[in-house]
Design an enzyme around this catalytic site. Sequence first.
Site, PDB file in Angstrom:
ATOM      1  N   HIS A   1      41.573  -1.165  40.150  1.00  0.00           N
ATOM      2  CA  HIS A   1      40.321  -0.519  40.558  1.00  0.00           C
ATOM      3  C   HIS A   1      40.092  -0.917  42.008  1.00  0.00           C
ATOM      4  CE1 HIS A   1      39.409   0.968  36.588  1.00  0.00           C
ATOM      5  NE2 HIS A   1      39.515  -0.238  36.073  1.00  0.00           N
TER       6      HIS A   1
ATOM      7  N   GLU B   1      44.925   1.194  35.473  1.00  0.00           N
ATOM      8  CA  GLU B   1      43.585   1.792  35.565  1.00  0.00           C
ATOM      9  C   GLU B   1      43.274   2.203  37.005  1.00  0.00           C
ATOM     10  OE1 GLU B   1      40.556  -0.595  33.627  1.00  0.00           O
ATOM     11  OE2 GLU B   1      41.972  -1.335  32.132  1.00  0.00           O
TER      12      GLU B   1
ATOM     13  N   ASN C   1      46.130  -7.543  30.352  1.00  0.00           N
ATOM     14  CA  ASN C   1      45.632  -6.622  31.368  1.00  0.00           C
ATOM     15  C   ASN C   1      44.465  -7.270  32.114  1.00  0.00           C
ATOM     16  OD1 ASN C   1      45.720  -3.833  32.402  1.00  0.00           O
ATOM     17  ND2 ASN C   1      43.726  -3.565  31.429  1.00  0.00           N
TER      18      ASN C   1
ATOM     19  N   ASP D   1      42.084   3.644  40.325  1.00  0.00           N
ATOM     20  CA  ASP D   1      41.196   4.552  41.039  1.00  0.00           C
ATOM     21  C   ASP D   1      40.867   3.900  42.386  1.00  0.00           C
ATOM     22  OD1 ASP D   1      39.238   2.628  40.230  1.00  0.00           O
ATOM     23  OD2 ASP D   1      38.505   3.921  38.634  1.00  0.00           O
TER      24      ASP D   1
ATOM     25  N   GLU E   1      41.329  -8.946  30.540  1.00  0.00           N
ATOM     26  CA  GLU E   1      40.476  -9.680  31.473  1.00  0.00           C
ATOM     27  C   GLU E   1      40.163 -11.112  31.036  1.00  0.00           C
ATOM     28  OE1 GLU E   1      37.105  -7.103  32.079  1.00  0.00           O
ATOM     29  OE2 GLU E   1      38.362  -5.457  32.796  1.00  0.00           O
TER      30      GLU E   1
END
Length: 454
Positions: A241, A269, A205, A271, A164
């Site tokens: 996300h 990641e 990432n 979801d 990030e």
Amino acid sequence: MRSSRTSPRVRLAALLAGAATVGALMTAGATTAHAADTPLRDLAAAKGKAMGTAVTGSKLTGTYGDIAGAQFNWLTPGNAMKWGSVEPTQGNFNWTEADQIVAFAEAHDQDVRGHTLVWHSQNPSWLTNGTWTPAQLGTLLDNHIATEVGRYKGRLAAWDVVNEPFNEDGTYRQTLWYNGLGTGYIARALTAARAADPAAKLYINDYNVEGVNAKSTALYNLVKSLKEQGVPIDGVGLQAHLILGQVPATLQQNIQRFADLGVDVAITELDVRMALPSDSAKLTQQAADYKAVMNACVAVARCTGVTVWGFTDSDSWIPSTFPGQGAATPYDENYAPKPAYYAISEALGGTTTPPPTGACTATYSVANQWNTGFTGQVRIACSGAALSSWKVSWTYGAGQQITQAWNATCTQTGTAVSCVNASYNGTVPDGGSVTFGFNASWSGSNPVPTVTLG
């Protein structure tokens, strides 16, 4: 993906153990919901892809561990390898959970994605509150990476080295690392990681970089620049996300443009969160969203695979971070596969028999078992239907006897068990669920019965 580290016999035993548990958990009377005929990890491997999940080390036992081992071929430690976890005080390291996850992965023929070495969050207070010169900060960075990556040299397939680094507008995030070392901290971290483990794949990432936008373009330009400078960079991680119904239309295009730079791309990641409570329409949309992400990865050769950020809603970060939202993962909180699970399987070429729409189901599971007894539970869930009262029944084998129940009134005559709702939990709305539990004794064996809801 690395070559197999486990013998075929051990691999088969692990799969059979996982399949038995999953099959037992999904037994229901009104409908039967079961996992795909072929585990997700095997479907993914057949396409040359990874199918991963983030995990919590302390939970890698029982049903959670069985599903994690049977369905996934990559594991990411959710928190166990972050700086605050492994070096809570300067020079004192705690590897307990990280070691546990790596050992579990090796026992189940899985690869591990290290997460994460350099981040602005979840750092120990001694680091964030310290007063460091640039030289001191650089040394701390170098030493931490050398220690952590070096500990697992040859055992981890990939690392999220830098996590990030960008703001939403594509500018660099103001962090301890950026403020102290400038943009050069990224190249420095990648170089240190390569020195510590030349075989591991090194990633940058970030989130909200799934589609083509200012932030992903900044990441693209950074990776292009690093490649031109000869800095070791093997891939980019798109966290994904996502919010229900908001998969970026440019996802595959974005994956492809990074691949065209000569780096791998991973969905790291995934979801898909929704406003609670869930219902059949939301779960259907969520399944479509999962399938869209999977399809985009499958379509690009250099997309190495997809990792879900926790496979069960009971282990998801969403509800505590986004109050009123949740149900973001492929399994519900009682380990029943949701429509999203079947969508993943189908995107990977699998065939499944999902539960029909417009139905209520009863799911029996054993939460804890010891040499003379066990604790079990039954979850009643509705999708596209509702109940104003319920009754669940099953037939035990010899030696199984309920001794106590809660949230239901249970009676047992011989081997026949019948449980009805309490006065306060007979209503199960569309998209809702209720759970009741019980203690029981057993002798000889403790088979899982077929449950009837009616």
